[in-house]
Design an enzyme around this catalytic site. Structure first.
Site, PDB file in Angstrom:
ATOM      1  N   ASN A  64      44.335  45.409  -6.981  1.00 48.21           N
ATOM      2  CA  ASN A  64      44.631  43.967  -6.997  1.00 48.21           C
ATOM      3  C   ASN A  64      43.850  43.138  -5.983  1.00 48.21           C
ATOM      4  OD1 ASN A  64      46.082  44.858  -4.839  1.00 48.21           O
ATOM      5  ND2 ASN A  64      48.081  44.117  -5.520  1.00 48.21           N
ATOM      6  N   GLU A  75      50.503  42.466  11.545  1.00 47.93           N
ATOM      7  CA  GLU A  75      49.254  42.882  10.911  1.00 47.93           C
ATOM      8  C   GLU A  75      48.033  42.373  11.680  1.00 47.93           C
ATOM      9  OE1 GLU A  75      49.806  41.721   6.791  1.00 47.93           O
ATOM     10  OE2 GLU A  75      51.435  43.163   6.546  1.00 47.93           O
ATOM     11  N   LYS A 126      40.363  43.878  -0.346  1.00 46.85           N
ATOM     12  CA  LYS A 126      40.500  45.330  -0.482  1.00 46.85           C
ATOM     13  C   LYS A 126      39.184  45.950  -0.988  1.00 46.85           C
ATOM     14  CE  LYS A 126      45.530  45.242  -1.219  1.00 46.85           C
ATOM     15  NZ  LYS A 126      46.620  45.495  -2.196  1.00 46.85           N
TER      16      LYS A 126
HETATM   17  P1  IDP Z   1      51.845  42.906  -1.887  1.00 44.37           P
HETATM   18  O1  IDP Z   1      50.469  43.470  -1.653  1.00 44.37           O
HETATM   19  O2  IDP Z   1      51.812  41.790  -2.913  1.00 44.37           O
HETATM   20  O3  IDP Z   1      52.541  42.509  -0.614  1.00 44.37           O
HETATM   21  P2  IDP Z   1      53.584  45.269  -1.951  1.00 44.37           P
HETATM   22  O4  IDP Z   1      54.793  45.428  -2.801  1.00 44.37           O
HETATM   23  O5  IDP Z   1      53.775  45.098  -0.481  1.00 44.37           O
HETATM   24  O6  IDP Z   1      52.728  44.057  -2.570  1.00 44.37           O
HETATM   25  O7  IDP Z   1      52.674  46.530  -2.226  1.00 44.37           O
HETATM   26  C1  IDP Z   1      51.542  46.783  -1.419  1.00 44.37           C
HETATM   27  C2  IDP Z   1      50.393  47.227  -2.287  1.00 44.37           C
HETATM   28  O8  IDP Z   1      50.715  48.490  -2.855  1.00 44.37           O
HETATM   29  C3  IDP Z   1      50.108  46.330  -3.499  1.00 44.37           C
HETATM   30  O9  IDP Z   1      49.299  45.220  -3.188  1.00 44.37           O
HETATM   31  C4  IDP Z   1      49.403  47.295  -4.418  1.00 44.37           C
HETATM   32  O10 IDP Z   1      48.045  47.489  -4.023  1.00 44.37           O
HETATM   33  C5  IDP Z   1      50.174  48.591  -4.159  1.00 44.37           C
HETATM   34  N1  IDP Z   1      51.276  48.762  -5.108  1.00 44.37           N
HETATM   35  C6  IDP Z   1      52.488  48.162  -5.074  1.00 44.37           C
HETATM   36  N2  IDP Z   1      53.270  48.566  -6.090  1.00 44.37           N
HETATM   37  C7  IDP Z   1      52.519  49.445  -6.793  1.00 44.37           C
HETATM   38  C8  IDP Z   1      52.769  50.237  -7.968  1.00 44.37           C
HETATM   39  O11 IDP Z   1      53.844  50.165  -8.580  1.00 44.37           O
HETATM   40  N3  IDP Z   1      51.740  51.022  -8.375  1.00 44.37           N
HETATM   41  C9  IDP Z   1      50.540  51.102  -7.727  1.00 44.37           C
HETATM   42  N4  IDP Z   1      50.279  50.397  -6.616  1.00 44.37           N
HETATM   43  C10 IDP Z   1      51.245  49.572  -6.158  1.00 44.37           C
END
Ligand code: IDP
Ligand code: MG
Length: 149
Positions: free
Chosen positions: A112, A126, A9
């Site tokens: 992250n 994807e 990212k």
């Molecule tokens: P993942 O990336 O581990 O699959 P997902 O739940 O699919 O996680 O969420 C996609 C992305 O959205 C996460 O990697 C993160 O960057 C962002 N994200 C998810 N939940 C939150 C939140 O509660 N606050 C801010 N960003 C979030």
């Protein structure tokens, strides 16, 4: 052989972590079959994260993911979808085990550093979003016999 989609990212790129992150997959024995840097178009970002459209973090997520270049890749190998997710660690880096990519390089959920497909079906979706078929290469690595029995 299974394939997955992984993305460093914008924070990972800006923090000069792309090489280190790619190395972890290479060193484990997974093969890179597609790789490119790009500035994420708004439309692609919204498509990629379509499942989160109704979430409160959707707008900040789109803003974050389009805020600078990303490095997109396709990895190939036995069980790579699940293995790559485990190597990344929990979505919230606060919950990510030490030694995972997020547990090593990240602190907050909204920064992250890495994305990886969460299932074989999402991987297929994807990969198709980011790569044309001709941008993926099928080849043998000289060391494959030392990774697979
Ligand atoms: P993942 O990336 O581990 O699959 P997902 O739940 O699919 O996680 O969420 C996609 C992305 O959205 C996460 O990697 C993160 O960057 C962002 N994200 C998810 N939940 C939150 C939140 O509660 N606050 C801010 N960003 C979030
Ligand atoms: Mg996800």
């Amino acid at each position: 052989m299974e394939r997955t989609f992984v993305m460093v990212k914008p924070d990972g790129v800006q923090r000069n972590l792309a090489g280190k992150i790619i190395s972890k997959f290479e060193e484990r024995g997974y093969k890179i079959v597609g790789l490119k840097m790009m500035q994420m178009p708004q439309e692609l970002a919204e498509q990629h994260y379509g499942e989160h459209k109704e979430k409160p973090f959707f707008q900040p997520l789109i803003q974050y993911i389009t805020s600078g270049p990303i490095v997109a890749m396709v990895l190939e190998g036995k069980g790579v979808v699940r293995a790559a997710r485990k190597m990344m660690g929990a979505t919230n880096p606060q919950e990510a085990d030490p030694g995972t990519i997020r547990g090593t390089y990240a602190v907050e959920i909204g920064r992250n550093v890495i994305h990886g497909s969460d299932s074989v079906d999402s991987a297929k979706r994807e990969i198709e979003l980011y790569f044309k078929p001709e941008e993926l290469v099928s080849y043998q690595l000289a060391g494959d016999n030392w990774i697979y029995e």
